[in-house]
Structures are given as structure tokens and as C-alpha cells.
Write an enzyme that holds these catalytic residues in place. Sequence first.
Site, PDB file in Angstrom:
ATOM      1  N   LYS A 232       0.815  -1.208   0.000  1.00  0.00           N
ATOM      2  CA  LYS A 232       0.000   0.000   0.000  1.00  0.00           C
ATOM      3  C   LYS A 232       0.853   1.264   0.000  1.00  0.00           C
ATOM      4  CE  LYS A 232      -4.256  -2.060   1.567  1.00  0.00           C
ATOM      5  NZ  LYS A 232      -5.352  -2.101   2.555  1.00  0.00           N
ATOM      6  N   ARG A 267      -3.019 -10.125   5.141  1.00  0.00           N
ATOM      7  CA  ARG A 267      -3.417 -10.307   3.735  1.00  0.00           C
ATOM      8  C   ARG A 267      -2.265  -9.824   2.858  1.00  0.00           C
ATOM      9  NH1 ARG A 267      -6.077  -7.219  -0.225  1.00  0.00           N
ATOM     10  NH2 ARG A 267      -7.554  -8.392  -1.532  1.00  0.00           N
TER      11      ARG A 267
END
Length: 288
Positions: A232, A267
Site C-alpha cells: 500500500k 493479507r
Amino acid sequence: MRTHRLTFRFPVPGGERVGGAWEVAWQGCRVMGILNATPDSFSDGGRHYALQSALETAKHMQRAGVFMLDIGGESTRPGSEPVDTATELDRILPVIHALKDAGILLSVDTMKPEVAYAALNAGAHLINDVTGLRNPEMLRVCADAGAAACIMHMQGEPRTMQHNPAYGDVVAEVHGFLREQGAKAVSDGVPSVILDPGIGFGKTKEHNLALLRGTRALTLGDHPVLIAASRKRLIDYLASVPEAADRDPGSLAIHLHAARQGAALVRAHAAAEHVQALRVQDALMAEG
């Protein structure tokens, strides 16, 4: 090391019959591998768009020891445009059908109750809803199917969520939302929930850091916690890594921190690398 549990009202891989339900239990932190069947995901768009490529990646992650696969047919990157139900189903259903007997838990990353319903009927086990089961119909689909659900916090929607997100106390507000939604889901018939603070979903760098530093407080509750920071933008802000595909080292650093704070799942795109790193960390932290 804490034991985590998920409950389903139908047979699932690795589950044991407990009364009228099936329970999956594990210790420590395990890996949810990302399988994006989309052409436009922010770091691996198109890589798993072809069915054969998706299946090869899934098998590789399974052999590496990934706990579950998270299959997505609609990108939720900042600024992404929604896709229609038919398109999303065309992307994910062939993958679910091909993997339903592979002996691994299958999660489906969707915001649409219609997609969740079809995915569960096709053989998926868990619904990962970035809108946090705010839609009563999504909650009903999971409850009626007896499927576990992942409840994520997001401020706004993918197209606009990074436009000046604001909180009074981000940790208190996000944790409060997750606990409230988790309790509501269980009371309304969802057999089990996972809580995800939604790193990067309507949060600034400072908000994300506060939530990551506050992971321990969320993990002390009744439900397993998922941290999903893989590749991210936060990692670019912290370590100057503009290309998403180059952010796996930063992803590992965040996720190892989350595991030490009690997270039950992380994740990840680089799923095999995460399995290896978590195993090594577990060994280092084990009492001699």
C-alpha cells in the site's frame, strides 16, 4: 500463543464438527493470499486475469502454506471505478469453481450482496466486505448461508476515500465501529467475523500509523483481527518506494509487527514470503 477460531454452518477445509457447526482453529498469525482476478488492481493488475494464471498462483500459494485465498473481481484501489455485477461474477466464478475442492479456505472480496450470494453457492466459504457489512442485504446473505465474514472499516468509498479523510480519534472510532459491527453481525446470525481496520481505506499516513500501533488493543477482543497493508501507499510514504510491486519488504515489516501485536491474519500479495517470515518469527519468539 493465542488460538483463533472461525465458525461456519457448513463443512469447510480444515474444519472440525462442533455441535451443528464447523470450527477452524489456528495459533498465531496466518496468511491470507491475494488473488486478484482483475485487469486493474493497483500492484498486480492483469497478472491473474487469465484463469490458468490465477490457478497456478493459487496452487503455488497453497503449497507454500497459505491459510486461505482471497479472490477479488473488482479493484478497490483509491480512485477505482466500480464494475457491474455480471462482470465481477464472470471474473471470480471460474476461479471459485476450479478451487472449491482444492482443500483451502476461499474468501471472496466483494461489496455486492449478489456477488457474495453467487460466490457462496459456487463454493466460497467467507465474504470479505470492505464496506463492513453496512448493507443489511450483505449481512443477510452471510447469515443465511452460515458463512463467516470479514468486516473492514472504510471512510467513504474507493473513488473518494482518500479525499481529505478526517477523524477525531482514529483508533477509538475505527475500533468502535468494528466492535459494534461485529456484535451486530453475530447477533443477526453471522456465525463468525474477522475485524480489519482498513489500512489505506480513507486514512492518512498518520491515521494508518496510529491504527497499526494500536493493533494490540483490537486483538484483545473476541474476534480474530486481519491486517492488510500489502504494497500500500503507506510504504511509499514511509520508505520512498513509488512502485507498488517493489513494496514487499515494507509489507513484511508491517505484517510482522501486526503478528507480534496479536493479529490472527495478514493479507499479502507475496504470500509465500510472508509464510516463511512468520514461521521464522514464531521460532525466534518461542520459549526455549
